[in-house]
Write a protein that holds these residues in place. Structure first.
Motif, mmCIF file in Angstrom:
data_model
loop_
_atom_site.group_PDB
_atom_site.id
_atom_site.type_symbol
_atom_site.label_atom_id
_atom_site.label_comp_id
_atom_site.label_asym_id
_atom_site.label_seq_id
_atom_site.Cartn_x
_atom_site.Cartn_y
_atom_site.Cartn_z
ATOM 1 N N ASN A 167 -1.048 5.881 3.914
ATOM 2 C CA ASN A 167 -0.696 4.400 4.139
ATOM 3 C C ASN A 167 -0.720 4.217 5.528
ATOM 4 O O ASN A 167 -1.164 3.057 5.808
ATOM 5 C CB ASN A 167 0.446 4.168 3.274
ATOM 6 C CG ASN A 167 0.759 2.605 3.694
ATOM 7 O OD1 ASN A 167 0.145 1.827 3.472
ATOM 8 N ND2 ASN A 167 2.116 2.351 3.996
ATOM 9 N N THR A 220 -4.020 3.249 6.981
ATOM 10 C CA THR A 220 -4.356 1.836 6.949
ATOM 11 C C THR A 220 -4.062 0.689 7.821
ATOM 12 O O THR A 220 -4.593 -0.196 8.066
ATOM 13 C CB THR A 220 -4.106 1.240 5.361
ATOM 14 O OG1 THR A 220 -2.794 1.300 5.151
ATOM 15 C CG2 THR A 220 -4.759 2.489 4.496
ATOM 16 N N ARG A 236 0.690 -1.261 -0.053
ATOM 17 C CA ARG A 236 0.085 -0.027 0.184
ATOM 18 C C ARG A 236 1.030 1.155 0.189
ATOM 19 O O ARG A 236 0.313 2.310 -0.432
ATOM 20 C CB ARG A 236 -1.054 -0.119 1.106
ATOM 21 C CG ARG A 236 -1.982 -0.991 1.373
ATOM 22 C CD ARG A 236 -2.787 -1.188 2.372
ATOM 23 N NE ARG A 236 -3.333 -2.416 2.628
ATOM 24 C CZ ARG A 236 -3.948 -2.853 3.666
ATOM 25 N NH1 ARG A 236 -3.936 -2.390 5.042
ATOM 26 N NH2 ARG A 236 -4.668 -3.804 3.758
#
Length: 475
Positions: A403, A406, A171
């Motif tokens: 990122n 997440t 990611r």
């Protein structure tokens, strides 16, 4: 861009959406195109073209009313700060609520459509800000509507990031590549603006052309066109996103219910103390992203008022910053994949603290407190260096930050989490503009007005000490 050596997620099946299959690569590229489409709002409107135009036009109006020139510059900067404060409060209040509603219903695309419309309306409305009939209130209103649209579409599109690859480590690469792609879009839009529309002192663009469509320089039309240009750019380049992005069917989804969304959000907020890493990260990013937005928002205005640059010079500065950002975002995404987002974020914060100090030290006749000879070009050169550093570190910081979110968020409540992420970015989004506005008002100096930015970066860096690299929800 997507690395063909990496395994891709399975395509979205027609049974998931009732529509034809969409490959993983198309989904990634569609997601990238949101960054490409939306970046000009930051590049052209917030920082390098419309922001300085607002300051220039508002300053002229205040001087015409009898205000001293330097005080008028500081007051115009303050107006800009107060306008951004109002928009930021609106975003802070609504972002987590709408995120919770979207997670409960499983529907994000309708919200993207709605806020995309606000983006286009707000940006397009900036055409009606001619100097002869200039209204600070209406200029800030249209800008605020577009900014709200841009920020909310970002919240919902960011929440698709975990669905683009099964491997969490990938990611960072995807986020960094997307941000780099967005910077390239901002660069191209800015080059088109400067080459085809924005007139310099000679009445011609940097390409030596008269402004396209015969735009009247006297009425600021060559600059005001940046609003409709940004709106059209977004409308055209969002097409790939809408073509290749789908909401997955959630069997537990409910219909749109504001009350249910608010209750879900309240439950999440009450449980935040049980997730100290997430709480610390929201607090940390709240401060350092607010500081970064302060640099983006006031950088062009600062160059205009302190270094006496023209809007064209500020645009060239923007191109340099965006090119630097695109390259380092691409590199930073790969570093993020290798070592994780937290070390990247720490490094970027340190770099931006030092850059803020450099900017504050600059005057037309001095750098870092050292007095220079009259007419020295060193202050201008150092501001270009600062711009390249802000583009590089700022872009990487934002890519790694989304990122990191997440990793910190509950994977089942990702849109709500990005709503909280927006809240943390906007709950105090008024803080940097307000502190800059107050410092500008109190000191009567644009240069000293920027000083609160460094302190906000430092606060964010301190809070990162309590953030776990993998968060509270991953074992």
């Amino acid at each position: 861009m997507p690395d063909p050596r990496q395994p891709a997620l399975p395509a979205i099946k027609s049974s998931d959406t009732g529509r034809p299959m969409i490959s993983a690569r198309k989904r990634i590229w569609g997601w990238y195109f949101f960054d490409w489409a939306s970046q000009p709002y930051n590049t052209l409107l917030l920082t390098f073209i419309f922001g300085p135009y607002f300051a220039q036009t508002a300053t002229a109006a205040l001087v015409a009313e009898g205000m001293d020139v330097e005080l008028a510059k500081a007051q115009a900067q303050a107006y800009w700060g107060y306008g951004l404060t109002a928009a930021g409060i609106s975003i802070a209040v609504l972002a987590p609520i709408l995120g919770a509603v979207a997670d409960s219903s499983g529907k994000r695309l309708p919200w993207v459509w709605f806020f995309s419309a606000l983006y286009v309306i707000g940006a397009g409305g900036l055409w009606w800000t001619a100097p002869d009939d200039f209204s600070v209130i209406w200029a800030l209103f249209f800008f605020g509507v577009g900014l709200i649209g841009m920020e909310f579409t970002t919240i919902f599109t960011n929440s698709y990031l975990p669905e683009l690859h099964d491997d969490p480590n990938e990611r960072g690469r995807i986020s960094g590549s997307g941000w780099a792609f967005g910077y390239l879009g901002g660069v191209l839009a800015l080059i088109l603006m400067l080459a085809l529309f924005q007139a310099g002192d000679t009445g011609r663009t940097i390409a030596g052309l008269t402004p396209l469509f015969g735009l009247n320089v006297e009425t600021g039309a060559d600059t005001r066109i940046v609003g409709p240009l940004t709106a059209l750019w977004f409308a055209v380049f969002m097409i790939p996103f809408f073509l290749y992005t789908r909401d997955r069917v959630d069997p537990n989804a409910t219909v749109f219910k504001l009350g249910a969304g608010v209750r879900d959000l309240w439950r999440t907020l009450k449980n935040l103390p049980q997730h100290p890493s997430l709480l610390a990260y929201l607090g940390s990013s709240m401060f350092y992203r607010d500081a970064l937005n302060g640099l983006y928002t006031f950088g062009g205005i600062y160059a205009l008022g302190v270094l006496n640059w023209s809007i064209t010079e500020i645009g060239v500065f923007g191109i340099l910053a965006a090119i630097s950002g695109a390259f380092f975002c691409w590199v930073g995404g790969r570093i993020d994949r290798r070592i994780g987002p937290k070390p990247v974020i720490v490094t970027c914060c340190v770099a931006l603290i030092l850059t803020s100090g450099l900017i504050i030290s600059l005057t037309p006749t001095s750098v870092l407190g050292v007095t220079l000879s009259e007419g020295s070009s060193l202050p201008d050169i150092m501001f270009y260096v600062a711009g390249a550093l802000i583009g590089a570190a700022g872009g990487v910081l934002q890519a790694s930050s989304r990122n990191m979110m997440t990793h910190q968020a509950d994977p089942h409540r990702m849109t709500e989490a990005f709503g909280l992420y927006a809240l943390s970015g906007k709950a105090t989004s008024f803080l940097a503009p307000a502190l800059i506005a107050l410092a500008s008002d109190i000191s009567g100096s644009q240069r000293l007005g920027i000083t609160p930015v460094a302190g906000l970066f430092i606060l964010g860096l301190i809070l990162l000490a309590w953030v776990k690299p993998k968060g509270d929800f991953q074992t």
